[in-house]
Design an enzyme around this catalytic site. Sequence first.
Site, PDB file in Angstrom:
ATOM      1  N   SER A  26       0.835  -1.208   0.000  1.00  0.00           N
ATOM      2  CA  SER A  26       0.000   0.000   0.000  1.00  0.00           C
ATOM      3  C   SER A  26       0.864   1.251   0.000  1.00  0.00           C
ATOM      4  O   SER A  26       0.573   2.225  -0.699  1.00  0.00           O
ATOM      5  CB  SER A  26      -0.888   0.026   1.241  1.00  0.00           C
ATOM      6  OG  SER A  26      -1.677  -1.125   1.267  1.00  0.00           O
ATOM      7  N   ASP A  52       2.510  -6.267  -8.246  1.00  0.00           N
ATOM      8  CA  ASP A  52       1.673  -5.066  -8.152  1.00  0.00           C
ATOM      9  C   ASP A  52       2.480  -3.783  -8.286  1.00  0.00           C
ATOM     10  O   ASP A  52       1.996  -2.793  -8.852  1.00  0.00           O
ATOM     11  CB  ASP A  52       0.905  -5.045  -6.819  1.00  0.00           C
ATOM     12  CG  ASP A  52      -0.389  -5.851  -6.910  1.00  0.00           C
ATOM     13  OD1 ASP A  52      -0.565  -6.571  -7.920  1.00  0.00           O
ATOM     14  OD2 ASP A  52      -1.219  -5.766  -5.985  1.00  0.00           O
ATOM     15  N   ASN A 104      -3.558  -7.075 -11.803  1.00  0.00           N
ATOM     16  CA  ASN A 104      -4.673  -7.199 -10.855  1.00  0.00           C
ATOM     17  C   ASN A 104      -4.421  -6.270  -9.667  1.00  0.00           C
ATOM     18  O   ASN A 104      -4.803  -6.570  -8.536  1.00  0.00           O
ATOM     19  CB  ASN A 104      -4.802  -8.652 -10.394  1.00  0.00           C
ATOM     20  CG  ASN A 104      -6.157  -8.934  -9.743  1.00  0.00           C
ATOM     21  OD1 ASN A 104      -7.047  -8.080  -9.749  1.00  0.00           O
ATOM     22  ND2 ASN A 104      -6.303 -10.111  -9.174  1.00  0.00           N
ATOM     23  N   ASP A 338      -7.457  -7.284   5.157  1.00  0.00           N
ATOM     24  CA  ASP A 338      -6.491  -8.221   4.573  1.00  0.00           C
ATOM     25  C   ASP A 338      -5.912  -9.166   5.615  1.00  0.00           C
ATOM     26  O   ASP A 338      -5.895 -10.389   5.435  1.00  0.00           O
ATOM     27  CB  ASP A 338      -5.367  -7.459   3.868  1.00  0.00           C
ATOM     28  CG  ASP A 338      -5.822  -6.905   2.527  1.00  0.00           C
ATOM     29  OD1 ASP A 338      -6.998  -7.135   2.170  1.00  0.00           O
ATOM     30  OD2 ASP A 338      -5.015  -6.253   1.842  1.00  0.00           O
ATOM     31  N   GLU A 366      -8.982  -9.957  -4.756  1.00  0.00           N
ATOM     32  CA  GLU A 366      -8.353 -10.721  -5.831  1.00  0.00           C
ATOM     33  C   GLU A 366      -9.233 -11.883  -6.286  1.00  0.00           C
ATOM     34  O   GLU A 366      -9.205 -12.300  -7.439  1.00  0.00           O
ATOM     35  CB  GLU A 366      -6.981 -11.237  -5.385  1.00  0.00           C
ATOM     36  CG  GLU A 366      -5.877 -10.202  -5.449  1.00  0.00           C
ATOM     37  CD  GLU A 366      -5.882  -9.192  -4.301  1.00  0.00           C
ATOM     38  OE1 GLU A 366      -6.910  -9.079  -3.591  1.00  0.00           O
ATOM     39  OE2 GLU A 366      -4.853  -8.507  -4.135  1.00  0.00           O
ATOM     40  N   ARG A 369     -13.006 -13.850  -1.596  1.00  0.00           N
ATOM     41  CA  ARG A 369     -12.206 -14.472  -0.534  1.00  0.00           C
ATOM     42  C   ARG A 369     -13.057 -15.172   0.513  1.00  0.00           C
ATOM     43  O   ARG A 369     -12.557 -16.055   1.214  1.00  0.00           O
ATOM     44  CB  ARG A 369     -11.317 -13.410   0.133  1.00  0.00           C
ATOM     45  CG  ARG A 369     -10.160 -13.014  -0.745  1.00  0.00           C
ATOM     46  CD  ARG A 369      -9.335 -11.905  -0.136  1.00  0.00           C
ATOM     47  NE  ARG A 369      -8.076 -11.766  -0.860  1.00  0.00           N
ATOM     48  CZ  ARG A 369      -7.232 -10.761  -0.685  1.00  0.00           C
ATOM     49  NH1 ARG A 369      -7.494  -9.813   0.178  1.00  0.00           N
ATOM     50  NH2 ARG A 369      -6.108 -10.714  -1.369  1.00  0.00           N
ATOM     51  N   HIS A 412      -2.675 -14.161  -3.828  1.00  0.00           N
ATOM     52  CA  HIS A 412      -1.486 -14.283  -2.991  1.00  0.00           C
ATOM     53  C   HIS A 412      -1.830 -14.584  -1.534  1.00  0.00           C
ATOM     54  O   HIS A 412      -1.189 -15.415  -0.893  1.00  0.00           O
ATOM     55  CB  HIS A 412      -0.670 -12.991  -3.090  1.00  0.00           C
ATOM     56  CG  HIS A 412      -1.436 -11.736  -2.781  1.00  0.00           C
ATOM     57  ND1 HIS A 412      -0.937 -10.714  -2.034  1.00  0.00           N
ATOM     58  CD2 HIS A 412      -2.703 -11.341  -3.105  1.00  0.00           C
ATOM     59  CE1 HIS A 412      -1.824  -9.748  -1.936  1.00  0.00           C
ATOM     60  NE2 HIS A 412      -2.907 -10.102  -2.581  1.00  0.00           N
ATOM     61  N   ARG A 413      -2.856 -13.925  -1.019  1.00  0.00           N
ATOM     62  CA  ARG A 413      -3.158 -14.122   0.411  1.00  0.00           C
ATOM     63  C   ARG A 413      -3.747 -15.505   0.690  1.00  0.00           C
ATOM     64  O   ARG A 413      -3.536 -16.060   1.760  1.00  0.00           O
ATOM     65  CB  ARG A 413      -4.073 -13.017   0.932  1.00  0.00           C
ATOM     66  CG  ARG A 413      -3.428 -11.666   0.852  1.00  0.00           C
ATOM     67  CD  ARG A 413      -3.970 -10.637   1.806  1.00  0.00           C
ATOM     68  NE  ARG A 413      -3.424  -9.357   1.439  1.00  0.00           N
ATOM     69  CZ  ARG A 413      -2.161  -8.980   1.665  1.00  0.00           C
ATOM     70  NH1 ARG A 413      -1.330  -9.776   2.301  1.00  0.00           N
ATOM     71  NH2 ARG A 413      -1.731  -7.811   1.262  1.00  0.00           N
ATOM     72  N   LYS A 445       2.450 -11.442  -6.198  1.00  0.00           N
ATOM     73  CA  LYS A 445       1.706 -10.175  -6.226  1.00  0.00           C
ATOM     74  C   LYS A 445       2.249  -9.208  -5.180  1.00  0.00           C
ATOM     75  O   LYS A 445       2.362  -8.012  -5.438  1.00  0.00           O
ATOM     76  CB  LYS A 445       0.222 -10.446  -5.973  1.00  0.00           C
ATOM     77  CG  LYS A 445      -0.663  -9.227  -6.187  1.00  0.00           C
ATOM     78  CD  LYS A 445      -2.113  -9.647  -6.292  1.00  0.00           C
ATOM     79  CE  LYS A 445      -2.986  -8.568  -6.917  1.00  0.00           C
ATOM     80  NZ  LYS A 445      -3.195  -7.420  -6.094  1.00  0.00           N
TER      81      LYS A 445
END
Length: 692
Positions: A26, A52, A104, A338, A366, A369, A412-413, A445
């Site tokens: 961020s 990103d 993305n 997140d 993404e 989730r 990714h998460r 990412k």
Amino acid sequence: MYRIPHLDIPPLVAAAGTVRLPGSKSISNRVLLLAALAEGTTAVHGLLASDDTEVMRAALVALGCTLRDEGSGVGDGDGAGSVLHVTGLAGRLAVHDAQLFLGNAGTAMRPLAAALALLAATQGGRFELSGVARMHERPIGDLVDALRPLGCTIDDLGQPGYPPLRLRGERGGHLALAAPLQVRGDVSSQFLSALLLALPLVADTQDVVVEVVGELISKPYVEITLNLLARFGIEVRREGWQRFVVPAGSRYRSPGVVHVEGDASSASYFVALGAIAATDTPVRIEGVGAQSIQGDIRFVDAARAMGADVTAEANALVVRRGRWPLTGIAMDCTAIPDAAMTLAVMALYADGPSTLTGIASWRVKETDRIAAMAAELRAVGATVEEGPDRLHIVPPEPQAWRSATIRTYDDHRMAMCMSLAAFNGLAGAPSPRALRLLDPKCVAKTFPDYFEALFGLVQAAPGAVPVIAIDGPTASGKGTLAAQVAAQLGWHLLDSGALYRATGLAAMQDGVALDDEPRVAAIAAGLDLRFGQGAEAGRVWLRGQDVSDALRAEATGLAASRVSSLPAVRQALHGLQLSFARLPGLVADGRDMGTVVFPGAALKVYLTAGAGERAERRHKQLISKGIPARLADLRADLEARDTRDMQRAVAPLKPAEDARKLDNSQLTIEASVAQVLAWWAERGPLQGLAPR
Ligand code: DC
């Protein structure tokens, strides 16, 4: 980036050690944009290098900004030692027509859309913004709806309300900035952030006011935006979370230097790791701490509530297991959307159910989730109920834990979170379970080296690190085969022949006779050898000197063949070879990998190829390097070496009883690799898993 199809994670039992976090996503993308819009050059330290930030950087270059890297941080995921110098546009478009692909990355799409819409409307231009298919399913309509009333021309190039978008306008156009702008805050806070990042470009003669309609979610991310704007000279006045005033006369000024702190969301995986498995030495996480400006740092409080023992230093977190099992939690996660995903995985190790609420925004990230997390937690054995904005997670009973193939949804998460499900043995699973994560490289990412970092901290159950042993005679191509199989699987590589070669070379350097068993063994035991990693893969240093070429010389091969017949030398190298078996797995090639060093290897391959064929390969290799050689001599030499390797008293070259034989005389290297991988898929630790 090269993507491996899946990663097998054996059951894990402990964690300890230090991890240095990559830069915050961020902060990185906001700083890149601000530096690009500002006047002057900004030196950005510790920028995240990931998918990103890569799309943001490429977009800024396409818009005419100058980006110059200094140091080695590019592409290594941890930009700690690197500096990026960004020379900004001082608020003036240098390029008026561009097509920007933003992957993305929501943190690139939303603010660039806002900034370019305003710049095109006033300075003239035509910009098209697009991304991957999922980006085109992620909403942007609330931002577009806030910008159009100002006089921005925004064309929907696909489904209205979603990217791709075209932003256009004529030079000298005027914006209607007198009345407050209205933006919704309940779908994504990025719309408000995007406006706040862009409006200073046009707030020269009058204040510009933004009003938030509806409840503002993810407020901490807006705080990051305000904080970074201040560093670039813009003091936005905030009235509660409803009204923001960008003051007249705003102009971006570079602060000269910016340090990007570590990513607090990425820290959550290691906080969880410490809470689950740091029973002895703690997990130390460097790059964020008590002074962090990122909202996700508040994850630490949630983790503490579940039982983590966390000490926060200014710029580091030290984590140990506190209570065990963890305690179930009921929490409104609006402020930490997140990092809250990590709580969902910690909930697997709790003494009762957990309920996460306030997570509706997960549905437009993404991937969806909520659905993804519910499906994958169920796959490892949990009972999960999902609602529109909530998850209720009942951890598996010990005997209900399952091996699973985990889907990662190009998210990714999801990949980073689910890797933490491999500690099921600590939750009492009677036979601890391995996991197979699909498409693990999607972590690029935000955290390209996540698995390297994880595997640097964790320990597998004894004997659980998978090994593929590839043995065979000299010049059979096992080195190339082993290296390619290791690369495909993302595993470590042991070229055991190099250890014998290095021993022979060191003995020759020291003038020690090659049959002086005690002295050669002493050299082997104290071998100062380093194998290159990453960009230096394939290179070897002996006593600090690059011996990559000397090791491959014929004379060294001969010396290796002689010293390797000495039992004390083989014994001296045994422990060193075992130490190569590290997570996530090892491909080892040599003569006795499957028979002596790794008798429990999960897959053993014995390569064969006729002596004539092998002599020809070696001949071609030497000639191509300009080294004169005679085929007949090479063949005689090979055969002599084979005979010695096969007839020596200790660890003679022979196939292990359970080895698969592979005659590669007529096979291309690709075909040999495919064969070994096919055997692995058959015989791997996860055989019998239901495909998904
Ligand atoms: O694989 P290579 O050509 O680099 O091996 C060099 C020598 O080392 C070879 O003659 C046999 C010996 N060697 C061994 O005895 N055991 C191993 N595991 C690997 C190599």
